[in-house]
Design a protein around this motif. Structure first.
Motif: not given
Lengths: 124, 690
Positions: B573-575, B615-621, B643-648, B666-668
């Motif tokens: 997660e980049d944030e 736990i994987l974020d999708l939006l990363m640079p 892998i559990l995708v955690l994305t906004a 996938i979870a929001e």
């Protein structure tokens, strides 16, 4: 009178191996190559022991075994499952299905005679 | 009376006529006097008679009572103007002057002017009592005239208006309060956010508020008097709702669609009741229509998400089913020919059907050994696949730890003897207990470790197997005086298919799977495995097993320090805030948390540390989550990690397709409560061993 053993196995090599060893040890061996034939032969011969391969095309070993167990004429027959233990919980499945024992493949040719003796005498 | 016609009678008759007339006039006078007396003594009316100039001549009992003066005090002394409010008298003079267009002196004249002109006059006037107190009076004035019609005086009859005035005031106040209240009620009605309306029992609109006008695009006037059902897309249904209210006294959450004048449709939820007047007569229906467009939209979104989730789940399940069918088939297919190879070789070796010469025996040994090796390889691969696809199950039973240690040792004793290796066991007394675990797998693990130890220890060395108690865990160590392992090789050790590159690889056969499998099996129990080694000196392989593993795979709160943590989670997660928040939540549950703020690092960590969950974020640079998922999926070292995708992000179907089969779920981020996240994490980790 030598004990009668019925081998139900679709693979010719496996079948041959078992038959040769068991004949060598003095048993009267019959073979069937699928479940249906196995059931028919079992009813006809009423063997002292049946070695039933599980994974067979057509009627598989589970079905054949259950048919025999449900039929009052053959329900007393001793059936041993021959299995690769492919699926989880196989062991439990065989016992619940009413098999009297199981043998894991590849079969240990050295242990086999002893096991057969035990099953026949009722200890296995 | 008999009329007698003689002189004497006639004379009597005229005397009688006079007498009668006299009596009559006296009666009249008496009557008049009685009347006067009655009026004079009336206590409820003040009768004040004045002369032409206004000086009081008669001041009755009522006047005395009302004004507090005795007649003697006012007779011939004052005019009524003197006992009246002077300002009013002035005002009256001014008003009269204006009205009659002549100049009127403020004073008595103002009070009687109209009467003097023969005009009916009655007015309100404030009298002032002797004690200075005042009261409102209603005064009626008449002029008194003589036979020539000249004014000889005035009669002022007055009543005390105090009570009435009070009542008037009260009524005014009530009236105002009523208006205020009505205003208040009306305001509530008008300003309500929901569209409110009333209808009569037949469904004709009788009142609406502002919002109803807005909703329908019609004015109050247009709406009132029109049938309620006209403004809905399904008028029959609207009418039914009215009927239902009348029948059941109320209706709730009745969904209807309003059609405005301009065609715009709005979905509303109708809540309505009947209402009655004070005599309990049915007046009609009162309804509130709430705009539920937004609610419906959210319901729809939720519904769609549920479907997606369901789809994803069933896809995952199907994939699992396919995998396990494949495994089952493979298992059978591979073992079948091996059965022949090993079986027939054994029979040959046993010379059941005849003797073999030395060459033949040699060959048979070769075939047998290769066959067994192949079998062992197949077993390991299948086991590993099972674990990786979450198919491996732990079969728990209670047994003595000692037995699982003795058995493998016994099997390897021969091999150890051959290499003159001292094989020792040291079971600490507090570790000599019953344990709840998968007996077969524990034996597998032990066999693997000890066999490795023996294999890699040169002649004359020692292999020590020891077990000790560490709280609720047993720690087992296999220590050897073998060749040891280079430090840089240690991280790779527990990964499948990495046999250390060295000269020794050729000498030491192995499948390269043993340690990877051992690790999986240890971790499935909730334990940990690790190694300490010094190159050229020896190695110590240790692992822990709980005395009794938890029945569910969701780890309980970590008792800091005493227990080794059970599961590890890698956060990519980049944030920073999200990273910190999720890390916190996970640590609170006892998970070991690894972090990576970009995809590249994340992949590296996943491959080396092999966490139980990513736990994987999708939006990363640089590298986004999709790429990471792709790469992890095709990496043998990490592909097994759920892998559990955690994305906004709002994921499109093609996005989801890209992730399908590669991620567990996938979870929001936005809508996810911490507890839900924890539950998801537990399920994801748990899915590996189902």
């Amino acid at each position: 009178m030598p004990h009668k053993i019925l081998i139900v196995e679709d693979n010719t090599n496996n079948c041959r191996l078992l038959r040769d060893i068991l004949s060598f040890h003095g048993y009267e061996v019959s073979v069937a190559s699928d479940g249906q034939e196995g059931v028919a032969l079992a009813m006809e011969l009423m063997p002292d022991l049946i070695l039933m391969d599980i994974q067979m095309p057509g009627m598989d070993g589970m079905t054949a075994g259950q048919i025999l167990k449900k039929n009052p004429a053959t329900s007393g027959l001793k059936i041993i499952a021959l299995t690769s233990f492919a699926m989880q919980g196989d062991q439990d499945k065989f016992m619940t299905a009413g098999f009297d024992g199981y043998l894991a493949k590849p079969i240990s040719t050295r242990e086999l005679p002893e096991l057969i003796k035990r099953w026949l005498s009722g200890e296995g | 009376m008999r009329i007698v016609k003689d002189k004497r009678v006639l004379k009597n008759a005229s005397k009688t006529r006079e007498a009668v007339a006299a009596v009559r006039s006296e009666a009249t006078v008496l009557k008049a006097e009685a009347l006067q007396s009655a009026i004079f003594n009336s206590a409820n009316f003040s009768s004040i008679a004045t002369d032409a100039r206004g000086v009081i001549q008669i001041f009755n009992v009522g006047a005395e009572r009302m004004l507090g003066y005795t007649a003697a005090e006012v007779l011939n002394k004052i005019t009524p103007a003197d006992i009246s409010d002077p300002q009013e008298v002035i005002a009256r003079a001014q008003a009269l002057s204006a009205e009659l267009d002549t100049s009127i002196t403020p004073g008595f004249e103002a009070l009687v002017f109209k009467a003097s002109r023969g005009i009916e006059d009655i007015y309100e006037l404030t009298y002032i009592r002797k004690d200075g107190s005042r009261f409102p009076a209603v005064v009626s004035v008449t002029a008194l005239r003589d036979e020539q019609d000249a004014i000889i005086g005035y009669l002022l009859i007055g009543t005390d208006n105090t009570a009435r005035k009070r009542i008037e005031e009260e009524q005014k106040e009530l009236g105002q309060r009523l208006r205020d209240h009505q205003f208040y009620t009306r305001s509530l009605f008008e300003s309500n956010i929901d569209a409110l309306m009333t209808t009569d029992p037949s469904g004709i609109i009788t009142d609406v508020n502002k919002q109803m006008e807005v909703l329908t695009g019609c004015t109050r006037d247009e709406l009132i008097g029109a049938p309620f059902k006209n403004y809905f897309t399904d008028p029959e249904r609207a009418e039914k709702s009215v009927k239902q209210v009348l029948r059941e006294k109320k209706v709730t959450n009745y969904e209807l669609t309003v059609r405005a004048r301009d065609g715009k449709q709005t979905v509303v939820s109708l809540n309505a009741t009947t209402f009655y007047d004070r005599d309990r007569r049915l007046q009609g229906v009162f309804a509130a229509a709430r705009d539920i467009t937004e609610r419906k939209r959210l319901d729809q979104v939720l519904h769609e998400k549920n479907i997606e989730l369901e789809n994803a789940r069933s896809v995952a399940e199907k994939t699992n089913v396919t995998k396990s069918e494949f495994l089952a088939n493979m298992s059978h297919e591979l073992r079948t020919p091996l059965n022949s190879v090993i079986g027939f070789s054994e029979v040959l070796q046993d010379q059941l059907f005849g003797p073999l010469n030395e060459m033949q025996q040699d060959y048979v040994i070769n075939i047998l050994t290769s066959g067994r090796h192949l079998l062992s390889l197949i077993n390991d691969i299948l086991d590993l696949s099972k674990v990786e696809s979450g198919k491996m199950q732990i079969e728990l039973s209670t047994f003595l730890l000692r037995e699982s240690l003795d058995a493998p040792l016994m099997m390897l004793r021969e091999k150890a003897l051959k290499g003159a290796i001292n094989l020792r066991m040291n079971l600490a007394p507090e570790a000599d207990v019953s344990i709840v675990a998968d007996q077969r797998k524990l034996k597998q693990i032990m066999f693997n470790l000890v066999s490795n130890a023996v294999k890699f220890t040169p002649t004359g060395g020692t292999v020590d197997v020891s077990a000790r108690r560490d709280g609720d865990f047993i720690e087992i160590t296999v220590a050897d005086t073998g060749i040891g392992i280079q430090e840089e090789d240690i991280p790779k050790l527990f990964q499948p298919f990495t046999q250390l590159e060295s000269v020794y690889t050729k000498e030491y056969e192995g499948t390269g799977l043993g340690l990877a499998l051992a690790r999986q099996l240890v971790e499935l129990h909730g334990g940990r495995i690790w190694v300490k080694s010094e190159f050229g000196v020896g190695s110590r392989f240790s692992f822990t097993l709980p005395l009794s593993p938890a029945t569910s795979n969701v780890p309980s709160v970590n008792r800091q320090g005493t227990l080794p943590s059970k599961h590890s989670v890698l956060l990519i997660e980049d944030e920073p805030l999200t990273l910190a928040a999720v890390e916190n939540a996970l640590q609170g549950q006892g998970y070991r948390v690894l972090k990576a703020s970009n995809g590249g690092d994340g992949i590296q960590i996943a491959r080396h540390a092999s966490p139980d969950l990513i736990i994987l974020d999708l939006l990363m640079p640089d590298m986004d989550g999709f790429d990471v998922a792709d790469r992890l999926h095709s990496d043998t070292a990490a592909a097994h990690i759920p892998i559990l995708v955690l994305t906004a992000m709002d994921l499109s179907p093609s996005d989801r397709k890209r992730l399908a089969g590669k991620v567990w779920g996938i979870a929001e981020k936005g809508g996810l409560a911490t507890q839900e996240l924890i539950t998801l994490v537990g399920s994801a980790i748990g899915s590996r061993s189902r």
